[in-house]
Design an enzyme around this catalytic site. Structure first.
Site, PDB file in Angstrom:
ATOM      1  N   TYR A  25      17.296  79.259  15.648  1.00 44.67           N
ATOM      2  CA  TYR A  25      16.347  78.161  15.820  1.00 44.67           C
ATOM      3  C   TYR A  25      16.432  77.217  14.636  1.00 44.67           C
ATOM      4  CZ  TYR A  25      13.282  80.557  12.437  1.00 44.67           C
ATOM      5  OH  TYR A  25      12.772  81.136  11.309  1.00 44.67           O
ATOM      6  N   CYS A  26      16.072  75.965  14.858  1.00 44.27           N
ATOM      7  CA  CYS A  26      16.022  74.950  13.813  1.00 44.27           C
ATOM      8  C   CYS A  26      15.009  73.899  14.232  1.00 44.27           C
ATOM      9  CB  CYS A  26      17.407  74.347  13.556  1.00 44.27           C
ATOM     10  SG  CYS A  26      18.153  73.600  15.016  1.00 44.27           S
ATOM     11  N   THR A  27      14.949  72.790  13.531  1.00 42.33           N
ATOM     12  CA  THR A  27      13.878  71.814  13.755  1.00 42.33           C
ATOM     13  C   THR A  27      13.880  71.273  15.182  1.00 42.33           C
ATOM     14  OG1 THR A  27      14.005  71.175  11.434  1.00 42.33           O
ATOM     15  CG2 THR A  27      12.842  69.683  12.921  1.00 42.33           C
ATOM     16  N   ILE A  58      12.160  74.055  17.110  1.00 44.54           N
ATOM     17  CA  ILE A  58      10.774  74.381  16.772  1.00 44.54           C
ATOM     18  C   ILE A  58       9.817  73.343  17.348  1.00 44.54           C
ATOM     19  CG2 ILE A  58       9.173  74.728  14.839  1.00 44.54           C
ATOM     20  CD1 ILE A  58      11.764  75.412  13.167  1.00 44.54           C
TER      21      ILE A  58
END
Length: 296
Positions: free
Chosen positions: A184-186, A213
């Site tokens: 996961y990342c921004t 996210i």
């Protein structure tokens, strides 16, 4: 002025003339008085743009009129009106600076060989079905995870995206190669590359959180598996998803819970420090330290 907006989006698609795309995007944004950061590469586009709502809507309509970009997933958030100091539109070898442009293979369908995309709801279904076997793997720089991350997530020791390939190849995470790993990342873009890097190095069951996210926060707020706040790369610095976010980070000077990032007082350093407003007012953070070198 109408409510300002900030939009984020990316698109992995082959681009044979990145400079032409750069000039188009630059002219479009200038005509609408928008600011932000846009990166163009042979692999596609990555954009964060802000401005007056009507202008941003016109920008998105125009951008989507280009056929390869017609299905971009645009993430909207409320801006401050001064979220980006200027407009920057540049051509780079990579959309995400992993330092491995030749490793990323992009078709009209996106990045080849990446992880399976899961919606926020599907992530919950995977966790419900597989329980503690599921591993969340943070695809951001380590400092971003200080203020927010998924519960029990693995946070790699990386200061920039350039560090990820060596970190994955270090052997630290080999025990995860046969486990379900959710990256996961921004907003999702870093995981497009990270998940492909991991799969090519023997990780057998790799997923990526679709929309990152931001989409997860929109779906579940602070009542799911996410804990804390989200670092965003504009003047807001921090974004939350509800009126009751958990504070997981602490002031580096007094240990008070805080999500307040400030720059080191040394203009030659400018490392990001977590300092509560009281300590900032008292002058904490104005004395530079050698420990700041890895946090710039």
């Amino acid at each position: 002025m109408a409510e300002p907006k900030v939009v984020l989006f990316y698109c992995f698609t082959p681009q044979h003339d990145p400079e032409a795309i750069r000039l188009w995007q630059l002219t479009l944004c200038e005509s609408l008085d928008l600011t932000g950061r846009i990166i163009i590469s042979p692999h596609g586009i990555n954009a964060a743009v802000g401005g007056e709502m009507k202008a941003v809507k016109r920008y998105i309509r125009s951008t989507k009129s280009y056929r390869p970009y017609r299905n971009i997933d645009v993430k909207w958030s409320v801006g401050s009106g001064n979220d980006f100091p200027r407009l920057s539109v540049k051509v780079r070898p990579e959309l995400v600076a992993f330092g491995a442009p030749d490793e990323v293979v992009v078709t009209s369908l996106g990045v080849e060989g990446g992880g399976t995309h899961l919606s926020p709801q599907q992530v919950h279904e995977l966790v419900d079905a597989r329980g503690e076997e599921v591993v969340f793997f943070d695809g951001r720089n380590a400092f971003e995870a200080e203020v927010g991350k998924f519960r029990n997530a693995i946070v790699p020791d990386v200061k920039t995206s350039h560090d990820f390939v060596a970190e994955i190849e270090s052997g630290k995470y080999d025990e995860l190669k046969d486990k379900p790993v959710v990256t996961y990342c921004t907003g999702g873009i870093r995981c497009e590359v990270l998940s492909a890097v991991m799969k090519r190095r023997g990780f057998n069951e790799v997923y990526q959180l679709q929309g990152g996210i931001i989409r997860y926060g929109e779906a579940f707020g602070d009542d799911g598996l996410w804990e804390g706040s989200l670092v965003v790369f504009d003047e807001r610095m921090i974004q939350t998803f509800s009126d009751h976010p958990k504070v997981i980070s602490h002031c580096e000077s007094c240990e008070t819970p805080t999500t307040n990032y400030v720059n080191c007082g040394n203009l030659a350093c400018r490392a990001l420090l977590l300092l509560c407003p009281t300590c900032v007012e008292a002058g904490a953070g104005f004395n530079c330290s050698p420990s700041h070198a890895g946090r710039r």
